[in-house]
Design a protein around this motif. Structure first.
Motif, PDB file in Angstrom:
ATOM      1  N   UNK A 209      18.512  -2.267 -15.967  1.00  0.00           N
ATOM      2  CA  UNK A 209      18.774  -2.162 -17.405  1.00  0.00           C
ATOM      3  C   UNK A 209      18.688  -0.711 -17.872  1.00  0.00           C
ATOM      4  N   UNK A 210      19.701  -0.212 -18.571  1.00  0.00           N
ATOM      5  CA  UNK A 210      19.727   1.204 -18.979  1.00  0.00           C
ATOM      6  C   UNK A 210      18.529   1.616 -19.817  1.00  0.00           C
ATOM      7  N   UNK A 211      17.993   0.695 -20.593  1.00  0.00           N
ATOM      8  CA  UNK A 211      16.857   1.051 -21.448  1.00  0.00           C
ATOM      9  C   UNK A 211      15.600   1.330 -20.628  1.00  0.00           C
ATOM     10  N   UNK A 212      15.587   0.868 -19.359  1.00  0.00           N
ATOM     11  CA  UNK A 212      14.423   1.041 -18.511  1.00  0.00           C
ATOM     12  C   UNK A 212      14.560   2.216 -17.542  1.00  0.00           C
ATOM     13  N   UNK A 213      15.797   2.521 -17.153  1.00  0.00           N
ATOM     14  CA  UNK A 213      16.036   3.552 -16.134  1.00  0.00           C
ATOM     15  C   UNK A 213      16.056   4.938 -16.782  1.00  0.00           C
ATOM     16  N   UNK A 214      14.997   5.698 -16.560  1.00  0.00           N
ATOM     17  CA  UNK A 214      14.902   7.022 -17.173  1.00  0.00           C
ATOM     18  C   UNK A 214      15.606   8.090 -16.352  1.00  0.00           C
ATOM     19  N   UNK A 215      15.518   7.989 -15.012  1.00  0.00           N
ATOM     20  CA  UNK A 215      16.090   9.037 -14.173  1.00  0.00           C
ATOM     21  C   UNK A 215      16.178   8.565 -12.728  1.00  0.00           C
ATOM     22  N   UNK A 216      17.098   9.177 -11.999  1.00  0.00           N
ATOM     23  CA  UNK A 216      17.200   9.013 -10.550  1.00  0.00           C
ATOM     24  C   UNK A 216      17.033  10.406  -9.952  1.00  0.00           C
TER      25      UNK A 216
END
Length: 471
Positions: A209-216
């Motif tokens: 979910x985009x709201x959870x993924x801060x960075x890779x």
């Protein structure tokens, strides 16, 4: 307004394609049923085996496309609601659930090869590549020896291919809090194939979910392959054009080993939770929410997802059974039986307490730092997971495997970066034994057939790691 209209048109188009595919599936299944009953057997002019193969292959592809359409529609709807970036990778390619069948013309499985078989003893060509020309065979074998898996096929597979959902069906009904911690995903690599890294990145973006993924965060442990320099940097720029600031890369200026690379990623991370993964993985649907929810409940839990296997030759996904992560007296990881206490719960979605981790892990970023992260004194590969596991249990933490979090791992046929892994494995095992195993360290020395005194093996300075055991 323009964006809303585009999304509306996209949704309508996807719904029409979805409905058409449903009709095709129902019609095809009806034909299969009638064939079984014998109503149309004599009307068809090809053998039943050919018909069954054609129908089943078409069904498989239709079902895969349907699954992808559903994921795309769900993702598009969610992205439009959240107003966050989305990726549409390789949309001009078809999605095939079975890469060996999909690429028959370029690496065929079901045709006789008119060319000379150049590598009859190569493990790469046992189940794959019968229809390759001699030049293609040479290219594929060279890449196989260089990387330890089928890069020739990887370069021809979609980056956003569909994976079968390997979770237990009861995982689909699990509910997670609407507010969850933020996530940094760390991908460690050294001389990995570029398309394998890209497929890992794409799977994370599309299935988190985009709201959870801060960075890779990519950590390059001093790769030597040219495509992992300027070419990879260019790919990162393209990702960040769609998702500004999402991808970051840190490069070591010398080879430091797996544990040190993972520490580099953790130090660069800024989210609440870090998931430290290999770069040769593909995360599956719903992988992140169980991890974040469990760590939100208990910050001292170190999490392992359940692994599935991506075959090195065909890239087909093989589902692995749920197990806990153990290790032997050589401190080499293995799968062990599920504990009776968990079986007695009669809840296949419940976390499973585990003695160890296999290497891929997720943790509260600050808690992992508090207990000393990974031992940077480990060399090359092996043993760092057992060392961390022993420290977690002895420093107030716990390790759990989450049945509803699945990650597919590409296991190499051979590891080209080290001719003899037993040397670092032996050295790292003795380091772990000296730090954590007290009177039981003798068992490790015996397992490796090494004398307790004057072993002749330098396992490095352990004073800083011993300090964690005393605190």
């Amino acid at each position: 307004m323009l964006r809303r209209n585009v999304l509306g048109v996209l949704s309508i188009g996807l719904l029409l394609v979805f409905a058409l595919n449903l009709l095709l599936i129902f019609y095809t299944k009806r034909i299969v049923q009638e064939l079984i009953l014998g109503d149309r057997q004599n009307k068809l002019h090809f053998a039943p085996s050919e018909l069954n193969w054609t129908v089943m292959d078409r069904l498989s592809r239709l079902e895969a496309n349907l699954q992808h359409l559903k994921q795309t529609m769900k993702l598009a709807t969610k992205q439009s609601e959240d107003g966050i970036c989305t990726l549409a990778m390789v949309k001009d390619e078809k999605l095939y659930p079975f890469p060996d069948r999909a690429h028959a013309k370029e690496g065929g499985f079901f045709k006789e090869n008119p060319h000379k078989v150049l590598f009859p003893d190569s493990e790469l060509f046992k189940k794959w590549g019968r229809d390759l020309s001699e030049a293609q065979q040479k290219e594929a074998e060279d890449l196989f020896q260089k990387f330890g898996y089928n890069v020739y096929l990887s370069d021809r597979l979609p980056l956003d291919r569909t994976l079968p959902d390997t979770r237990d069906s009861r995982c689909h009904w699990k509910q997670y809090p609407s507010q969850l911690p933020s996530l940094s995903v760390i991908l460690i690599f050294m001389d990995e194939a570029l398309t394998v890294i890209q497929r890992a990145i794409t799977s994370i973006i599309q299935r988190t979910p985009p709201r959870l993924l801060k960075e890779i965060i990519l950590v390059d442990d001093f790769s030597s392959h040219g495509e992992l320099k300027a070419d990879l940097d260019e790919k990162i720029k393209l990702y960040n054009q769609k998702c500004p600031g999402l991808l970051k890369i840190v490069r070591h200026t010398e080879r430091r080993g797996l544990a040190a690379a993972r520490n580099t990623g953790r130090e660069a991370a800024t989210a609440d939770v870090v998931a430290i993964l290999d770069a040769h993985i593909e995360v599956n649907v719903g992988w992140a929410e169980p991890i974040l929810a469990r760590i939100q409940e208990d910050r001292t839990v170190i999490i392992s997802p359940v692994f599935d296997n991506i075959l090195f030759d065909t890239f087909e996904l093989i589902k692995y059974a749920l197990a806990v992560d153990g290790f032997n007296w050589e401190l080499w990881c293995r799968y062990d039986a599920l504990p009776k206490a968990w079986v007695d719960l009669h809840d296949v979605t419940a976390p499973v307490r585990s003695p160890s981790i296999m290497g891929i892990l997720a943790a509260n970023r600050l808690f992992l730092e508090e207990i000393g992260s990974l031992d940077g004194g480990m060399l090359t590969y092996g043993g760092e997971n057992v060392e961390l596991s022993l420290r977690v249990w002895q420093c107030g933490g716990k390790i759990e495997v989450l049945p509803c979090s699945r990650v597919a791992h590409l296991e190499r046929h051979h590891k080209p970066y080290s001719l003899d892994l037993r040397i670092p494995l032996k050295r790292n095992a003795l380091r772990v034994a000296e730090i954590w195993m007290d009177e039981y360290k003798d068992m490790v020395y015996m397992a490796w057939n090494i004398p307790l005194q004057n072993s002749g093996i330098d396992f490095g300075d352990i004073s800083s790691r011993m300090a964690f055991g005393r605190n």
